[in-house]
Enzyme design. Sequence first.
Site, PDB file in Angstrom:
ATOM      1  N   LYS A  88       6.084  -2.876  -1.826  1.00 59.49           N
ATOM      2  CA  LYS A  88       5.884  -1.882  -3.046  1.00 59.49           C
ATOM      3  C   LYS A  88       7.506  -2.028  -3.678  1.00 59.49           C
ATOM      4  CE  LYS A  88       2.018   0.818  -1.637  1.00 59.49           C
ATOM      5  NZ  LYS A  88       1.655   0.280  -0.563  1.00 59.49           N
TER       6      LYS A  88
ATOM      7  N   HIS B 101       3.839   0.527  -6.768  1.00 60.18           N
ATOM      8  CA  HIS B 101       2.615   0.915  -6.104  1.00 60.18           C
ATOM      9  C   HIS B 101       1.371   0.611  -6.876  1.00 60.18           C
ATOM     10  CE1 HIS B 101      -0.163   2.847  -3.629  1.00 60.18           C
ATOM     11  NE2 HIS B 101       0.217   3.916  -3.376  1.00 60.18           N
TER      12      HIS B 101
ATOM     13  N   GLU C 225       4.751   7.922   8.037  1.00 57.12           N
ATOM     14  CA  GLU C 225       4.159   6.666   8.459  1.00 57.12           C
ATOM     15  C   GLU C 225       5.138   6.252   9.597  1.00 57.12           C
ATOM     16  OE1 GLU C 225       2.494   2.271   6.602  1.00 57.12           O
ATOM     17  OE2 GLU C 225       3.918   3.570   5.473  1.00 57.12           O
TER      18      GLU C 225
ATOM     19  N   CYS D 252      -5.549   4.807  -2.934  1.00 59.42           N
ATOM     20  CA  CYS D 252      -4.606   3.915  -2.539  1.00 59.42           C
ATOM     21  C   CYS D 252      -5.099   2.799  -1.296  1.00 59.42           C
ATOM     22  CB  CYS D 252      -3.334   4.365  -2.337  1.00 59.42           C
ATOM     23  SG  CYS D 252      -2.751   5.411  -3.668  1.00 59.42           S
TER      24      CYS D 252
END
Length: 412
Positions: free
Chosen positions: A335, A340, A314, A163
């Site tokens: 997203k 995603h 995060e 990703c």
Amino acid sequence: MQRRVVVTGMGAITAIGNNVKDFWEGLLEGRNGVDNIEGFDVSLHSTKFGAQVKDFSVEGILDHRETRRMDKYTQYAMVASEEAIRNSGLDLEKIDVNRAGVIVGSGIGGLLSFETEHEKFRKGGPRRVSPYFVPQMIADIAAGQISIRYGLKGPNYSVVSACATANHAIGDAARLIKYGDADVMVTGGSEAPITPMGLAGFCSMKALSTRNDDPKHASRPFDLNRDGFVIGEGAGIVVLEELEHAKKRGATIYAEVAGVGFTGDAHHVTAPAPGGEGAVRAMRRCVEDAGLNLEDVDYINAHGTSTPFNDKNESAAIKTVFGEHAYKLNVSSTKSMVGHLLGAAGGVEMIACALAVKNNVIPPTINYETKDPECDLNITPNEAQERTVNAAVSNTFGFGGHNACLSIRKYE
């Protein structure tokens, strides 16, 4: 004098729009691209929805013969690249094509081609497998096809880092320009993972939301009741250019790619490092590389997958890096609208950042209903917000512990 790198063209294929205009307008209005999956039987899959590209067409760009020889992920990349190059205004007959290259990555590559040809093999044996199978499937072929179509003879390769793929590709492309190896780069990511096997794999990992009774509200980054990510597909491609090269031809400049930060977690195959430790180092490096102060950053386009672990780690990483300023800047996860896109995520999110910087508006995080005390930042809930955006950071983190952050600033 260090060479500067600017964004002069953009192209997008997403679940909320098959061009940049529709994609950006969709982000600002909070358009939701998630719905029940169509095209194959999902009755036995634990997740039955995703963010599929709708009404996609290659008309005027690829002919029937070319289309048959390309996986869907390559088709997405070709159409987005055509838009980006047209949008840039580049006259390919007037530039040095030896100094114009392509880095376009894919986290998975031609999964649909693999499944299709394996079924032929299973039913009819090896002679039934198409001679185009390998070049349809491999993850570098989108970059190769773009280079061939436009005659771009500079650096040409693919990046694969799950990703984080598109941000690695864009970061590499920016550095090639900065260090003098190219003047123009077509770069980004493309992905078409919504296939029976692709969906089954992520279902088996229990990585996906299973909100089958309410798919529109399944992608809810940073919300307390998030239960997994929503798989998406599409492509995000940008044209990067050396500043003087762009100015000489009178190009429109959307933003400047100011800094790059790449790190590895060295922790776990799928789980992020505790506290987002690898993300911390990537964000710090990206801001330092840009020559920015932490207080200069107005917006973070978060990785924001809507999984319990990612969003918590995060958030912690952002607070570690930015301290009190973490509560003054805007964070959002696009997203929530497009799902995603795996290896293509950073491509479309780079476009979102560049347009946020150019237009001084933050796209929202939709489906935000219940605050998570561990994700207590200003995540721009549900509605776009106008504010001056001088600099933005785009975060992408991939399975394998790959972290790739880009800083984008207003062109002055």
